[in-house]
Design a protein around this motif. Sequence first.
Motif, PDB file in Angstrom:
ATOM      1  N   ILE A  72     -80.321 -33.974 -13.055  1.00 53.52           N
ATOM      2  CA  ILE A  72     -80.852 -33.909 -11.701  1.00 53.52           C
ATOM      3  C   ILE A  72     -81.158 -32.315 -11.370  1.00 53.52           C
ATOM      4  O   ILE A  72     -80.597 -31.443 -12.256  1.00 53.52           O
ATOM      5  CB  ILE A  72     -79.874 -34.299 -10.601  1.00 53.52           C
ATOM      6  CG1 ILE A  72     -78.540 -33.416 -10.488  1.00 53.52           C
ATOM      7  CG2 ILE A  72     -79.783 -36.028 -10.795  1.00 53.52           C
ATOM      8  CD1 ILE A  72     -77.869 -33.916  -9.382  1.00 53.52           C
ATOM      9  N   THR A  73     -82.117 -32.085 -10.574  1.00 53.06           N
ATOM     10  CA  THR A  73     -82.080 -30.706  -9.982  1.00 53.06           C
ATOM     11  C   THR A  73     -81.636 -30.520  -8.696  1.00 53.06           C
ATOM     12  O   THR A  73     -82.163 -31.244  -7.693  1.00 53.06           O
ATOM     13  CB  THR A  73     -83.673 -30.350  -9.809  1.00 53.06           C
ATOM     14  OG1 THR A  73     -84.348 -31.022 -11.030  1.00 53.06           O
ATOM     15  CG2 THR A  73     -84.218 -29.043  -9.702  1.00 53.06           C
ATOM     16  N   THR A  74     -80.685 -29.969  -8.649  1.00 56.17           N
ATOM     17  CA  THR A  74     -79.719 -30.006  -7.366  1.00 56.17           C
ATOM     18  C   THR A  74     -80.371 -29.407  -6.116  1.00 56.17           C
ATOM     19  O   THR A  74     -80.197 -29.964  -5.051  1.00 56.17           O
ATOM     20  CB  THR A  74     -78.224 -29.206  -7.774  1.00 56.17           C
ATOM     21  OG1 THR A  74     -78.666 -27.933  -8.127  1.00 56.17           O
ATOM     22  CG2 THR A  74     -77.458 -29.927  -8.524  1.00 56.17           C
ATOM     23  N   ASN A  75     -81.282 -28.455  -6.401  1.00 51.44           N
ATOM     24  CA  ASN A  75     -81.945 -28.134  -5.400  1.00 51.44           C
ATOM     25  C   ASN A  75     -83.425 -27.937  -5.699  1.00 51.44           C
ATOM     26  O   ASN A  75     -83.726 -27.074  -6.758  1.00 51.44           O
ATOM     27  CB  ASN A  75     -81.648 -26.681  -4.897  1.00 51.44           C
ATOM     28  CG  ASN A  75     -82.138 -26.218  -3.580  1.00 51.44           C
ATOM     29  OD1 ASN A  75     -81.964 -26.603  -2.571  1.00 51.44           O
ATOM     30  ND2 ASN A  75     -83.216 -25.130  -3.930  1.00 51.44           N
ATOM     31  N   ASN A  76     -84.386 -28.281  -4.974  1.00 50.95           N
ATOM     32  CA  ASN A  76     -85.813 -28.436  -5.431  1.00 50.95           C
ATOM     33  C   ASN A  76     -86.599 -27.161  -4.580  1.00 50.95           C
ATOM     34  O   ASN A  76     -86.951 -27.368  -3.524  1.00 50.95           O
ATOM     35  CB  ASN A  76     -86.576 -29.679  -5.216  1.00 50.95           C
ATOM     36  CG  ASN A  76     -85.646 -30.896  -5.891  1.00 50.95           C
ATOM     37  OD1 ASN A  76     -86.151 -30.700  -7.188  1.00 50.95           O
ATOM     38  ND2 ASN A  76     -84.856 -31.497  -5.249  1.00 50.95           N
ATOM     39  N   THR A  77     -86.655 -26.069  -5.442  1.00 45.57           N
ATOM     40  CA  THR A  77     -87.259 -24.898  -4.888  1.00 45.57           C
ATOM     41  C   THR A  77     -88.434 -24.894  -4.325  1.00 45.57           C
ATOM     42  O   THR A  77     -88.879 -24.238  -3.203  1.00 45.57           O
ATOM     43  CB  THR A  77     -87.154 -23.789  -5.882  1.00 45.57           C
ATOM     44  OG1 THR A  77     -85.937 -24.308  -6.981  1.00 45.57           O
ATOM     45  CG2 THR A  77     -87.018 -22.357  -5.661  1.00 45.57           C
ATOM     46  N   VAL A  78     -89.221 -25.901  -4.885  1.00 41.55           N
ATOM     47  CA  VAL A  78     -90.546 -25.805  -4.341  1.00 41.55           C
ATOM     48  C   VAL A  78     -90.869 -26.734  -2.993  1.00 41.55           C
ATOM     49  O   VAL A  78     -91.437 -26.296  -2.090  1.00 41.55           O
ATOM     50  CB  VAL A  78     -91.535 -26.283  -5.426  1.00 41.55           C
ATOM     51  CG1 VAL A  78     -92.999 -26.463  -4.854  1.00 41.55           C
ATOM     52  CG2 VAL A  78     -91.693 -25.339  -6.681  1.00 41.55           C
ATOM     53  N   ARG A  79     -90.194 -27.841  -3.247  1.00 41.19           N
ATOM     54  CA  ARG A  79     -90.255 -28.893  -1.919  1.00 41.19           C
ATOM     55  C   ARG A  79     -89.217 -28.623  -0.843  1.00 41.19           C
ATOM     56  O   ARG A  79     -89.353 -29.402   0.122  1.00 41.19           O
ATOM     57  CB  ARG A  79     -90.348 -30.162  -2.344  1.00 41.19           C
ATOM     58  CG  ARG A  79     -91.454 -30.506  -3.432  1.00 41.19           C
ATOM     59  CD  ARG A  79     -92.845 -30.619  -2.795  1.00 41.19           C
ATOM     60  NE  ARG A  79     -94.048 -30.677  -3.683  1.00 41.19           N
ATOM     61  CZ  ARG A  79     -95.283 -30.739  -3.380  1.00 41.19           C
ATOM     62  NH1 ARG A  79     -95.446 -31.098  -2.069  1.00 41.19           N
ATOM     63  NH2 ARG A  79     -96.085 -30.681  -4.052  1.00 41.19           N
ATOM     64  N   GLY A  80     -88.290 -27.893  -1.210  1.00 40.89           N
ATOM     65  CA  GLY A  80     -87.261 -27.633  -0.061  1.00 40.89           C
ATOM     66  C   GLY A  80     -86.109 -28.982   0.183  1.00 40.89           C
ATOM     67  O   GLY A  80     -85.888 -29.036   1.247  1.00 40.89           O
ATOM     68  N   THR A  81     -85.952 -29.588  -1.047  1.00 41.57           N
ATOM     69  CA  THR A  81     -84.974 -30.612  -0.838  1.00 41.57           C
ATOM     70  C   THR A  81     -83.506 -30.297  -1.611  1.00 41.57           C
ATOM     71  O   THR A  81     -83.747 -29.427  -2.567  1.00 41.57           O
ATOM     72  CB  THR A  81     -85.521 -31.871  -1.112  1.00 41.57           C
ATOM     73  OG1 THR A  81     -85.911 -31.938  -2.574  1.00 41.57           O
ATOM     74  CG2 THR A  81     -86.620 -32.489  -0.354  1.00 41.57           C
ATOM     75  N   GLN A  82     -82.545 -30.880  -1.310  1.00 40.07           N
ATOM     76  CA  GLN A  82     -81.335 -30.697  -2.038  1.00 40.07           C
ATOM     77  C   GLN A  82     -80.324 -31.688  -2.111  1.00 40.07           C
ATOM     78  O   GLN A  82     -80.157 -32.613  -1.097  1.00 40.07           O
ATOM     79  CB  GLN A  82     -80.671 -29.414  -1.244  1.00 40.07           C
ATOM     80  CG  GLN A  82     -79.423 -28.883  -1.903  1.00 40.07           C
ATOM     81  CD  GLN A  82     -78.921 -27.770  -1.177  1.00 40.07           C
ATOM     82  OE1 GLN A  82     -79.176 -27.549   0.177  1.00 40.07           O
ATOM     83  NE2 GLN A  82     -78.073 -26.947  -1.918  1.00 40.07           N
ATOM     84  N   TRP A  83     -79.821 -31.970  -2.971  1.00 41.10           N
ATOM     85  CA  TRP A  83     -78.728 -33.124  -3.123  1.00 41.10           C
ATOM     86  C   TRP A  83     -77.600 -32.402  -2.445  1.00 41.10           C
ATOM     87  O   TRP A  83     -76.696 -31.852  -2.944  1.00 41.10           O
ATOM     88  CB  TRP A  83     -78.321 -33.421  -4.727  1.00 41.10           C
ATOM     89  CG  TRP A  83     -79.289 -33.923  -5.324  1.00 41.10           C
ATOM     90  CD1 TRP A  83     -80.662 -33.159  -5.932  1.00 41.10           C
ATOM     91  CD2 TRP A  83     -79.530 -35.120  -6.047  1.00 41.10           C
ATOM     92  NE1 TRP A  83     -81.196 -34.103  -6.832  1.00 41.10           N
ATOM     93  CE2 TRP A  83     -80.726 -35.530  -6.697  1.00 41.10           C
ATOM     94  CE3 TRP A  83     -78.440 -36.356  -5.704  1.00 41.10           C
ATOM     95  CZ2 TRP A  83     -80.891 -36.612  -7.446  1.00 41.10           C
ATOM     96  CZ3 TRP A  83     -78.942 -37.562  -6.289  1.00 41.10           C
ATOM     97  CH2 TRP A  83     -80.131 -37.621  -7.158  1.00 41.10           C
ATOM     98  N   HIS A  84     -77.394 -32.913  -1.084  1.00 38.17           N
ATOM     99  CA  HIS A  84     -76.048 -32.640  -0.539  1.00 38.17           C
ATOM    100  C   HIS A  84     -74.826 -33.236  -0.796  1.00 38.17           C
ATOM    101  O   HIS A  84     -73.722 -32.945  -0.884  1.00 38.17           O
ATOM    102  CB  HIS A  84     -76.111 -32.979   1.300  1.00 38.17           C
ATOM    103  CG  HIS A  84     -77.436 -32.172   1.461  1.00 38.17           C
ATOM    104  ND1 HIS A  84     -77.085 -30.615   1.429  1.00 38.17           N
ATOM    105  CD2 HIS A  84     -78.667 -32.182   2.082  1.00 38.17           C
ATOM    106  CE1 HIS A  84     -78.412 -30.117   1.933  1.00 38.17           C
ATOM    107  NE2 HIS A  84     -79.021 -31.058   2.167  1.00 38.17           N
ATOM    108  N   LYS A  85     -75.139 -34.644  -1.470  1.00 40.62           N
ATOM    109  CA  LYS A  85     -73.996 -35.476  -1.958  1.00 40.62           C
ATOM    110  C   LYS A  85     -74.316 -35.470  -3.527  1.00 40.62           C
ATOM    111  O   LYS A  85     -75.215 -36.204  -3.936  1.00 40.62           O
ATOM    112  CB  LYS A  85     -73.670 -36.695  -1.248  1.00 40.62           C
ATOM    113  CG  LYS A  85     -72.543 -37.437  -1.847  1.00 40.62           C
ATOM    114  CD  LYS A  85     -72.064 -38.733  -1.030  1.00 40.62           C
ATOM    115  CE  LYS A  85     -71.191 -39.287  -1.780  1.00 40.62           C
ATOM    116  NZ  LYS A  85     -70.749 -39.272  -3.339  1.00 40.62           N
TER     117      LYS A  85
END
Length: 361
Positions: A147-160
């Motif tokens: 997984i990519t824990t934080n998606n730098t381009v689209r601004g999403t993140q795995w919070h859990k």
Amino acid sequence: MEKRIFNFNPGPAAQPLSVLKKIQKDFLNYNNTGMSIIEISHRSDEFMEILEYTKARIKRLYNLSDKWNIIFVPGGASLQFAMLAMNLLPENTQGEYINTGTWSTKAIQEAQIQKKNIKVTASSEDRSFSYIPENFTTDDKSAFLHITTNNTVRGTQWHKIPDLNIPIAADMCSDILSRPLDIEKFGIIYAGIQKNIGPSGTALVLIHDDMLKLIPDDLPTMLSYKTYINKDSMHNTPSTFAIYCCGLVLKWIEEDMGGLKGIEDLNKRKAGYIYDEIDSSGGFYKGTAEIKDRSLMNATFRLPDEDLEKKFVQEASKIGLGGLKGHRSAGGIRASLYNAVPETGVKALAEFMKKFRKDNS
Ligand code: PMP
């Protein structure tokens, strides 16, 4: 001192000012050696101490057991996409990947180039990578789920971070050391260090002993994790300067910022200023990520039209708020709010957003 701006660049990115000043102070004469930090030998006692001290801080911050190996690998995170597949997907092994955007796609492609056996278990491409997939299952037989824990381009993140039957392999480039982690869920974590922990060009890789059995013996020396583990990242000359800077940033996290919990609280507050303004703007600013998956590291949003977006970036820059243009593939605005971006800077950006909205709506 020259005037410094508030730097919202996506990476290389803002570093703590106290660290930059320390680097400047040490630069000509490191620890009374009469040499610059970039002039001392990587085999010297001074550098060995820096390496040990840097690794010890990572170990403490993430609470790593002795079964974790901490290595520095040149080439940044993009080389890790290839190395991970090369090392951890030997013949007759399957790897699983979740595709949450540009960087996950590249990680998948690098495994495919090598004709590795991989499966894309879930993807958020159907809605422009605006969310983090949920409710997927993984095969017991797979070596890992990437997984990519934080998606730098689209601004999403795995919070859990999901609880799975297999270890997680994580690209943590843009949120490494930004929050506490449940480390048992992972088998390997890698990150280019240029966002939260130092200069570009080097990756920090944390790899658990249990993953090592997967590594083939016939890999080129510099492409095998075993080389870095067996030679303590010193088979060849590592980026001594990057590791030194990384050590100073880790010291700052531990001693000045209250460790990962302190940093996480700060990051939540900072992101809150921007998302609050987006949500109370009556639609003038539109967040591009689903609310539950919004990143604390990269806040991405659009304005009513592209001309206004250009004007926003230009006017912000005039008052010392820099690096706000969105990624070329996504457009819009992206404010990167990494660990070292000061709270005062983020408040200034939120104020600017409010004023810009009033002046232009
Ligand atoms: N993964 C993610 C999530 C990233 O944000 C980036 C860089 N922006 C990379 C990988 C690639 O890193 P590098 O430039 O160090 O190869």
